[in-house]
Design a protein around this motif. Structure first.
Motif, PDB file in Angstrom:
ATOM      1  N   UNK A  69      -0.022   0.600  -1.142  1.00 56.52           N
ATOM      2  CA  UNK A  69      -0.728   1.688  -1.802  1.00 56.52           C
ATOM      3  C   UNK A  69      -2.217   1.750  -1.514  1.00 56.52           C
ATOM      4  N   UNK A  70      -2.725   0.801  -0.754  1.00 60.43           N
ATOM      5  CA  UNK A  70      -4.144   0.778  -0.373  1.00 60.43           C
ATOM      6  C   UNK A  70      -4.276   1.583   0.919  1.00 60.43           C
ATOM      7  N   UNK A 119       3.140   4.720   4.708  1.00 58.99           N
ATOM      8  CA  UNK A 119       2.997   3.435   4.049  1.00 58.99           C
ATOM      9  C   UNK A 119       3.810   2.405   4.835  1.00 58.99           C
ATOM     10  N   UNK A 120       3.162   1.340   5.259  1.00 62.12           N
ATOM     11  CA  UNK A 120       3.808   0.340   6.119  1.00 62.12           C
ATOM     12  C   UNK A 120       4.044  -0.990   5.406  1.00 62.12           C
ATOM     13  N   UNK A 121       4.039  -0.984   4.086  1.00 59.95           N
ATOM     14  CA  UNK A 121       4.169  -2.219   3.303  1.00 59.95           C
ATOM     15  C   UNK A 121       5.396  -3.045   3.689  1.00 59.95           C
ATOM     16  N   UNK A 128     -12.785  -2.062   3.302  1.00 58.69           N
ATOM     17  CA  UNK A 128     -12.065  -1.878   2.043  1.00 58.69           C
ATOM     18  C   UNK A 128     -11.331  -0.540   2.069  1.00 58.69           C
ATOM     19  N   UNK A 129     -10.266  -0.420   1.305  1.00 58.67           N
ATOM     20  CA  UNK A 129      -9.504   0.835   1.283  1.00 58.67           C
ATOM     21  C   UNK A 129     -10.374   2.030   0.913  1.00 58.67           C
ATOM     22  N   UNK A 130     -10.032   3.172   1.500  1.00 61.23           N
ATOM     23  CA  UNK A 130     -10.765   4.411   1.221  1.00 61.23           C
ATOM     24  C   UNK A 130     -10.100   5.207   0.104  1.00 61.23           C
ATOM     25  N   UNK A 131      -8.957   4.744  -0.337  1.00 63.89           N
ATOM     26  CA  UNK A 131      -8.245   5.432  -1.407  1.00 63.89           C
ATOM     27  C   UNK A 131      -7.034   4.631  -1.838  1.00 63.89           C
ATOM     28  N   UNK A 132      -6.321   5.204  -2.786  1.00 62.02           N
ATOM     29  CA  UNK A 132      -5.129   4.553  -3.319  1.00 62.02           C
ATOM     30  C   UNK A 132      -3.989   5.553  -3.380  1.00 62.02           C
ATOM     31  N   UNK A 133      -2.862   5.154  -2.853  1.00 60.08           N
ATOM     32  CA  UNK A 133      -1.638   5.941  -2.954  1.00 60.08           C
ATOM     33  C   UNK A 133      -0.971   5.545  -4.266  1.00 60.08           C
ATOM     34  N   UNK A 134      -0.990   6.427  -5.227  1.00 62.02           N
ATOM     35  CA  UNK A 134      -0.507   6.082  -6.564  1.00 62.02           C
ATOM     36  C   UNK A 134       0.944   6.488  -6.811  1.00 62.02           C
ATOM     37  N   UNK A 171       1.831  -5.252  -7.025  1.00 67.05           N
ATOM     38  CA  UNK A 171       0.419  -4.923  -6.871  1.00 67.05           C
ATOM     39  C   UNK A 171      -0.246  -6.103  -6.171  1.00 67.05           C
ATOM     40  N   UNK A 172      -1.468  -5.920  -5.786  1.00 64.83           N
ATOM     41  CA  UNK A 172      -2.210  -7.007  -5.144  1.00 64.83           C
ATOM     42  C   UNK A 172      -2.266  -8.225  -6.062  1.00 64.83           C
ATOM     43  N   UNK A 173      -2.322  -7.981  -7.357  1.00 63.70           N
ATOM     44  CA  UNK A 173      -2.378  -9.086  -8.323  1.00 63.70           C
ATOM     45  C   UNK A 173      -1.104  -9.931  -8.341  1.00 63.70           C
ATOM     46  N   UNK A 174      -0.010  -9.385  -7.817  1.00 63.18           N
ATOM     47  CA  UNK A 174       1.259 -10.115  -7.761  1.00 63.18           C
ATOM     48  C   UNK A 174       1.365 -11.012  -6.526  1.00 63.18           C
TER      49      UNK A 174
END
Length: 97
Positions: free
Chosen positions: A6-7, A31-33, A74-80, A87-90
């Motif tokens: 999402x970044x 999105x390539x996650x 750093x990311x220029x936006x967020x895909x919500x 999430x990154x926190x995970x």
């Protein structure tokens, strides 16, 4: 642009790689996650938002996010929407880049 967990990253500085003839062209505008988590160019792994990954894949994602942050800034936006199940926190701290 490409998205990772999402970044949204501006990858225009690497147009030779993300452009129409580039090796990463399939990720441009997508999105390539999951694709990066599994280190795969399988088109079925692009733009997936319902998935599960094990700890090894979470570490891989953390390493890719660190790499993208260093390489493209750093990311220029967020895909919500749609949301990712992670999430990154995970993610754990990256082991390497």
């Amino acid at each position: 642009f490409t998205s990772l967990l999402g970044r949204v990253y501006d990858v225009s500085s690497a147009a030779d790689m993300f452009g129409p003839e580039g090796c990463y062209a399939l990720w441009a505008g997508h999105d390539c996650t999951v694709s990066l988590a599994f280190m795969s160019f399988d088109k079925d792994l692009i733009d997936l938002f319902q998935y599960e990954v094990d700890d090894k894949r979470k570490t891989t994602l953390a390493e890719w996010i660190l790499y993208f942050d260093i390489k493209y800034g750093k990311p220029v936006g967020t895909l919500r929407y749609p949301p990712h199940p992670l999430s990154v926190d995970d993610l754990p701290s990256p082991a390497r880049i």
